[in-house]
Design an enzyme around this catalytic site. Structure first.
Site, PDB file in Angstrom:
ATOM      1  N   GLU A 172       0.865  -1.178   0.000  1.00  0.00           N
ATOM      2  CA  GLU A 172       0.000   0.000   0.000  1.00  0.00           C
ATOM      3  C   GLU A 172       0.905   1.231   0.000  1.00  0.00           C
ATOM      4  O   GLU A 172       1.461   1.593   1.033  1.00  0.00           O
ATOM      5  CB  GLU A 172      -0.921  -0.015   1.233  1.00  0.00           C
ATOM      6  CG  GLU A 172      -1.925  -1.157   1.243  1.00  0.00           C
ATOM      7  CD  GLU A 172      -2.944  -1.074   0.123  1.00  0.00           C
ATOM      8  OE1 GLU A 172      -3.148   0.031  -0.425  1.00  0.00           O
ATOM      9  OE2 GLU A 172      -3.530  -2.107  -0.223  1.00  0.00           O
ATOM     10  N   CYS A 197      -1.880   9.314   1.990  1.00  0.00           N
ATOM     11  CA  CYS A 197      -1.567   8.749   0.673  1.00  0.00           C
ATOM     12  C   CYS A 197      -2.702   8.946  -0.319  1.00  0.00           C
ATOM     13  O   CYS A 197      -2.475   8.917  -1.529  1.00  0.00           O
ATOM     14  CB  CYS A 197      -1.220   7.275   0.811  1.00  0.00           C
ATOM     15  SG  CYS A 197      -2.497   6.295   1.626  1.00  0.00           S
TER      16      CYS A 197
END
Length: 544
Positions: free
Chosen positions: A276, A311
């Site tokens: 991720e 993110c």
């Protein structure tokens, strides 16, 4: 755990014998100093005792959690997994209930740790960390029985009579390496998936958020099954020691540079990984939108969301030259409405995580071709690790701020003549973790979804896609691989085993040699998919 510090001892001319006791179920290894010698003894991998004899000469000691201790840890967890303990529905439910209880009972301590690490406002900490982890846990508790049930599937005529199913089985002993920007929820969320799938788990929280890391270490040891769920604290040395081991899955959240290191380490043992990562997440704004709502949602997806340190946060905006001045004015109004006129005094934003990232962001702002492009904000205070919400207009595409993920409160706005021109600009960059579009034009929406490559999308909003448990969350290309959330978390830590069941009836001689011309005709008829041919084959019409 007792923390050793030379400053604690008032009489350096004497010798002291100090005992540091590790919390059960956790490994907390810190960089320490000693004088003369430090000896370790251990009866079980989950409890370490350290005795240090001190004299007057200081010398640095290497981190105590090395590859050998990591190997012992993994072997003990593998014994637990091989016993079958973690595979039962009852064990999985009991551990998920323990996590839920832990979150409920320790909410105040969690908020305090997040305040220490990131100065996260209490409401933001609750919404983005506590509520997210709690929701994931409750969903797993509710759906686990259904997730664990074998999935019945159809079989082919070639296997008649038969039945088949897909069985979700745990992968084994898994490693979860977490990150610092959402240090509680992004640590627990994958752990919840790993436990739901029946694995033994090692969690390595980020040392860059030390208060949350220490809290997780203590709470997991207090609430969870210490024979199967372990926290290892530490930095590069400890992470490297863990990566040297053979795991059945590695789940990493962080940046692309370390992601490559994790993937290279995993490749040595052919260990599957979920990465991720992140990337430059664009927001494209059309001229036909409700500007007030659009601005509020962009502010929520940029500065309200951990002060840009997310993110999936908005990294930059693309809009038309005509709309840009109106959009900037509306963004400024919303920012001042939410954070106040004196942006540096606001208590509603998280701080920059540390001095390194503060200086990195300042360098992006001070680049020659960028510093003159600031149209709002730009104030900074290194002593408080704060940078005001900052908007820049038409920075060069080859500038550092447009080449690397910003991960902070800086927001470039790029203008184009036609909105469709934004598509090529986005696709010239590595595929982002998320992409956003604000438009009421159905044709533009379809084109955006069809032509923009990204891990996920939201139309007319930002970041909320990650709150939908029926949607997978994950990247593509340089923004990551694999996905999780909801059942996707369960699947990320499961192997889908194909199982075919047959009886001893219906054993056709057709499958066995010798393959005569008649048998070949019969096989072709059975595989043709045409009902008449199949019926003729079954009735024995194809003979030599």
């Amino acid at each position: 755990m007792t923390i050793f510090s030379p400053g604690l001892f008032k009489h350096p001319s004497r010798s002291y014998s100090i005992v540091g006791v590790g919390l059960l179920g956790t490994f907390t290894y810190r960089h320490k100093y000693k004088i003369n010698r430090v000896s370790f003894s251990s009866s079980t991998p989950s409890s370490y005792y350290c005795r240090a004899t001190l004299s007057t000469t200081m010398e640095e000691v290497k981190p105590t959690f090395d590859s050998d201790k990591a190997a012992v840890l993994v072997n003990e967890l593998r014994k637990t997994f091989n016993s079958g303990k973690t595979k039962s529905y009852e064990w999985r439910i009991s551990q998920l209930e323990s996590i839920s209880k832990m979150i409920d009972e320790k909410e105040k301590e969690i908020v305090e740790a997040l305040q220490k690490d990131l100065s996260k406002p209490e409401l933001e900490a609750f919404l983005s960390e506590i509520l997210m982890a709690r929701s994931s846990c409750k969903l797993a508790l509710k759906e686990l029985k259904q997730w664990m049930m074998p999935q019945k599937v159809e079989t082919s005529l070639a296997t008649y009579p038969s039945s088949a199913e897909i069985v979700a089985e745990p992968l084994g002993v898994v490693l979860v390496i977490s990150t610092w920007n959402f240090p509680f929820s992004l640590s627990l969320d994958p752990v919840i998936g790993a436990i739901a799938a029946g694995n033994a788990v090692v969690l390595k929280p980020s040392e860059i958020a030390p208060a949350t890391s220490s809290l997780l270490s203590r709470l997991v040891g207090e609430y969870m099954d210490k024979s199967a769920i372990i926290v290892v604290e530490g930095a590069v040395a400890e992470t490297s020691a863990l990566l040297e081991q053979k795991w059945d899955k590695i789940f990493f959240t962080g940046g692309a540079r370390v992601g490559r290191i994790v993937m290279a380490a995993a490749a040595k043992n052919l260990t599957p990984v979920t990465l991720e990562l992140g990337g430059k997440c664009p927001a494209v704004v059309d001229s036909n939108v409700n500007l007030q709502v659009t601005a509020r949602r962009i502010v929520a997806g940029k500065w309200v969301c951990n002060n840009g340190q997310a993110c999936i946060g908005v990294d930059y905006i693309i809009t038309t030259k005509e709309l840009a001045p109106k959009l900037i004015a509306t963004l400024v109004n919303v920012v001042e409405e939410i954070f106040g006129k004196d942006l540096m005094e606001s208590k509603e934003r998280s701080r920059i995580i540390n001095s390194f990232h503060f200086k990195r962001l300042v360098n992006l702002l001070e680049e020659d071709k960028v510093s003159s492009k600031i149209v709002f904000g730009g104030q900074r205070d290194e002593s408080q690790l704060q940078i005001a919400p900052t908007i820049l207009l038409d920075v060069p595409e080859d500038s550092m701020i447009m080449q690397e993920e910003i991960f902070g409160p800086l927001l470039p706005i790029i203008t184009v003549e036609r909105l469709e021109d934004s598509f090529a600009m986005i696709n010239r960059k590595p595929k982002p973790l998320a992409a956003y579009l604000f438009s009421d034009d159905e044709q533009i929406k379809r084109k955006f979804v069809q032509n923009i490559y990204a891990g996920g999308m939201a139309i007319n909003d930002t970041i909320l896609q990650v709150t939908v448990p029926t949607l997978p969350f994950g990247g593509v290309g340089e923004s990551g691989m694999g996905s999780y959330h909801g059942k996707f978390s369960f699947d990320a830590f499961s192997h889908k085993k194909a199982v075919l069941y047959r009886s001893f009836a219906g054993d056709s001689p057709t499958r066995y040699p010798p393959y005569t011309p008649g048998k070949k005709k019969q096989i072709k008829a059975l595989l043709s998919g045409k009902l008449l041919n199949i019926m003729l084959a079954l009735l024995g019409f194809y003979k030599d």
